[in-house]
Design an enzyme around this catalytic site. Structure first.
Site, PDB file in Angstrom:
ATOM      1  N   TYR A 163      18.214  29.544   8.276  1.00  0.00           N
ATOM      2  CA  TYR A 163      17.048  30.238   8.836  1.00  0.00           C
ATOM      3  C   TYR A 163      17.027  30.126  10.351  1.00  0.00           C
ATOM      4  O   TYR A 163      17.229  29.039  10.905  1.00  0.00           O
ATOM      5  CB  TYR A 163      15.746  29.613   8.315  1.00  0.00           C
ATOM      6  CG  TYR A 163      15.447  29.904   6.866  1.00  0.00           C
ATOM      7  CD1 TYR A 163      15.250  31.205   6.409  1.00  0.00           C
ATOM      8  CD2 TYR A 163      15.319  28.863   5.953  1.00  0.00           C
ATOM      9  CE1 TYR A 163      14.956  31.449   5.076  1.00  0.00           C
ATOM     10  CE2 TYR A 163      15.012  29.094   4.624  1.00  0.00           C
ATOM     11  CZ  TYR A 163      14.835  30.402   4.187  1.00  0.00           C
ATOM     12  OH  TYR A 163      14.539  30.644   2.875  1.00  0.00           O
TER      13      TYR A 163
ATOM     14  N   MET B  65      13.697  24.302   1.780  1.00  0.00           N
ATOM     15  CA  MET B  65      12.904  23.558   0.793  1.00  0.00           C
ATOM     16  C   MET B  65      13.796  22.784  -0.187  1.00  0.00           C
ATOM     17  O   MET B  65      13.513  21.633  -0.522  1.00  0.00           O
ATOM     18  CB  MET B  65      11.994  24.505   0.016  1.00  0.00           C
ATOM     19  CG  MET B  65      11.036  23.773  -0.913  1.00  0.00           C
ATOM     20  SD  MET B  65      10.057  24.877  -1.930  1.00  0.00           S
ATOM     21  CE  MET B  65       9.061  25.702  -0.696  1.00  0.00           C
TER      22      MET B  65
ATOM     23  N   ARG C  67      -8.966   0.174  16.393  1.00  0.00           N
ATOM     24  CA  ARG C  67      -9.029   0.997  15.196  1.00  0.00           C
ATOM     25  C   ARG C  67     -10.138   0.351  14.364  1.00  0.00           C
ATOM     26  O   ARG C  67     -11.283   0.427  14.760  1.00  0.00           O
ATOM     27  CB  ARG C  67      -7.650   1.020  14.497  1.00  0.00           C
ATOM     28  CG  ARG C  67      -7.498   2.154  13.523  1.00  0.00           C
ATOM     29  CD  ARG C  67      -6.083   2.227  12.962  1.00  0.00           C
ATOM     30  NE  ARG C  67      -5.673   0.971  12.304  1.00  0.00           N
ATOM     31  CZ  ARG C  67      -4.508   0.813  11.665  1.00  0.00           C
ATOM     32  NH1 ARG C  67      -3.649   1.804  11.597  1.00  0.00           N
ATOM     33  NH2 ARG C  67      -4.211  -0.334  11.082  1.00  0.00           N
TER      34      ARG C  67
ATOM     35  N   LYS D 214       0.848  -1.207   0.000  1.00  0.00           N
ATOM     36  CA  LYS D 214       0.000   0.000   0.000  1.00  0.00           C
ATOM     37  C   LYS D 214       0.884   1.259   0.000  1.00  0.00           C
ATOM     38  O   LYS D 214       2.122   1.150   0.128  1.00  0.00           O
ATOM     39  CB  LYS D 214      -0.895  -0.024   1.242  1.00  0.00           C
ATOM     40  CG  LYS D 214      -0.096   0.141   2.534  1.00  0.00           C
ATOM     41  CD  LYS D 214      -0.911  -0.166   3.779  1.00  0.00           C
ATOM     42  CE  LYS D 214      -0.070   0.084   5.009  1.00  0.00           C
ATOM     43  NZ  LYS D 214      -0.631  -0.529   6.217  1.00  0.00           N
TER      44      LYS D 214
HETATM   45  C1  LIG Z   1       0.227  -1.606   6.804  1.00  0.00           C
HETATM   46  C2  LIG Z   1      -0.333  -2.847   7.343  1.00  0.00           C
HETATM   47  C3  LIG Z   1       0.485  -3.982   7.520  1.00  0.00           C
HETATM   48  C4  LIG Z   1       1.985  -3.955   7.357  1.00  0.00           C
HETATM   49  O1  LIG Z   1       2.561  -3.390   8.514  1.00  0.00           O
HETATM   50  P1  LIG Z   1       4.140  -3.187   8.674  1.00  0.00           P
HETATM   51  O2  LIG Z   1       4.320  -2.667  10.034  1.00  0.00           O
HETATM   52  O3  LIG Z   1       4.522  -2.188   7.614  1.00  0.00           O
HETATM   53  O4  LIG Z   1       4.772  -4.488   8.416  1.00  0.00           O
HETATM   54  C5  LIG Z   1      -0.131  -5.151   7.920  1.00  0.00           C
HETATM   55  N1  LIG Z   1      -1.476  -5.205   8.143  1.00  0.00           N
HETATM   56  C6  LIG Z   1      -2.264  -4.122   8.004  1.00  0.00           C
HETATM   57  C7  LIG Z   1      -3.719  -4.251   8.289  1.00  0.00           C
HETATM   58  C8  LIG Z   1      -1.722  -2.912   7.613  1.00  0.00           C
HETATM   59  O5  LIG Z   1      -2.513  -1.851   7.476  1.00  0.00           O
END
Ligand SMILES: *Cc1c(COP(=O)(O)O)cnc(C)c1O
Length: 367
Positions: free
Chosen positions: A258, A306, A134, A38
């Site tokens: 800065y 930047m 969650r 993802k």
């Molecule tokens: C992103 C995600 C993972 C992978 O987690 P990592 O800590 O990057 O290995 C696994 N399961 C779910 C539901 C996730 O959202």
């Protein structure tokens, strides 16, 4: 100076990616591997990562159809799990047609499946909230949700999936508690189980179940908070690099950048590298954040701009304009930099902007 273009880029080692996949594959030999790609493959390029892992990966996981469709278009034939499920009921026929496997986390999704017209058989996962609070159904809802979904004509296989809140802490009692809650919530129900993210895959064999779901570790970052302890054999996939475009000698007391947040404690050589928060280098990285100049570890000075950062050249006084600067990756773990910048490697990877072009290298020397 090296050519006319800005020297800023994110090199992506496909070899390292394949290596990490095999390390994870071997560390969970009792389970199958769902490669989590993802977030544009955690900033490494969704299709690039999918294509590289396609010959070996047993399954891919992404957040939704917008990421799943390009994987199919790139030729992946394995199942693709959609961790966020569907965002509207209109998507359901597409999921079934393309062998996408939505994660069902809410009652509205159960109702949408019940109301869906005829579609091809669909494999789904029920998300169990085993304590992270969650997404997911609370443990005492799971059997009822399963009963309802398994009675629907369009549903074929139903798996169970949960997410661990503290697997990155190898001493946390929360992980065994969550695993117990998960197991009890789906006790006696048929179907595959999945609980382990990267930390679960590498640190908690009891979490392997039928499918592990590593993400961050595929890209070479160790998922544990206690980074010193038994570092897994992972290689950085992304090396964020740039070059020095200016070198000068400054007098003692000279303020840098800065806000004049850093002053030279002595007469010293200072360099400027062509990278900044506009490329995704974290603006909150403080003075002292490590980086490499021509392979020598030194530090960031003053605030990140930047397009530019200022670096301490005292450890490498021979460095000249054109010298290679590594912000993280080869020779400098992203999690070390992330730690100093008050963030995590996940965010560093995802924040690299398109202005830092991804440059694929097939192989990269071991660090
Ligand atoms: C992103 C995600 C993972 C992978 O987690 P990592 O800590 O990057 O290995 C696994 N399961 C779910 C539901 C996730 O959202």
């Amino acid at each position: 100076m090296r050519g006319e273009a800005r020297p800023t880029r994110a090199r992506i080692s496909l070899d390292a990616l394949r290596h990490n996949y095999r390390v994870l594959r071997a560390s969970a030999s009792d389970a199958r591997v769902m490669a989590v790609i993802k977030g544009d493959g955690y900033g490494h390029g969704l299709e690039r990562v999918a294509r590289t892992l396609m010959p070996e990966a047993e399954c891919f996981a992404v957040s939704g159809v917008d990421e799943a469709r390009p994987i199919r278009a790139a030729g992946a034939t394995q199942p693709v799990v959609l961790l966020g499920g569907f965002f509207s009921a209109d998507e359901i026929p597409l999921h079934a047609r393309e062998a996408f496997q939505p994660v069902i986390h809410s009652h509205w999704q159960v109702e949408a499946l019940a109301a869906a017209g005829h579609h091809e058989p669909l494999d789904i996962w029920i998300k169990v909230d085993s304590g992270m609070h969650r997404l997911g159904f609370l443990p005492d809802e799971v059997a009822g949700v399963h009963r309802r979904l398994s009675a629907l004509p369009g549903i074929r296989e139903i798996g169970f999936l949960t997410h661990l809140a503290e697997a990155d802490d190898r001493d946390s009692p929360r992980t065994p508690e969550q695993l117990r809650t998960f197991e009890q919530a789906c006790a006696g129900l048929p179907g595959p189980r999945s609980a382990a993210n990267s930390a679960g895959t590498l640190g908690w064999p009891a979490a392997h179940c039928d499918w592990v779901r590593p993400g961050i570790s595929l890209y070479g970052a160790t998922p544990f908070v206690d980074q010193g302890r038994a570092r897994p054999d992972l290689r950085p996939v992304m090396t964020l690099e740039s070059g020095l475009i200016s070198v000068k000698q400054l007098p003692a007391g000279a303020p840098i950048g800065y806000g004049s947040t850093w002053r030279c404690p002595e007469a010293m050589p200072v360099g400027v590298a062509a990278i900044g928060y506009g490329d995704g280098y974290p603006r909150h990285a403080p003075s002292g954040t490590p980086l490499l100049v021509d392979g020598v570890e030194t530090q960031l000075l003053g605030r990140v701009s930047m397009d530019l950062i200022t670096v301490d050249l005292r450890p490498c006084p021979q460095a000249r304009p054109g010298a290679r600067v590594v912000l993280w990756g080869d020779g400098l773990p992203a999690e070390t930099v992330a730690d100093r910048a008050g963030t995590i490697a996940y965010e560093l990877f995802c924040q690299v902007t398109p202005r830092a072009p991804r440059q694929v290298v097939e192989s990269q020397p071991r660090t």
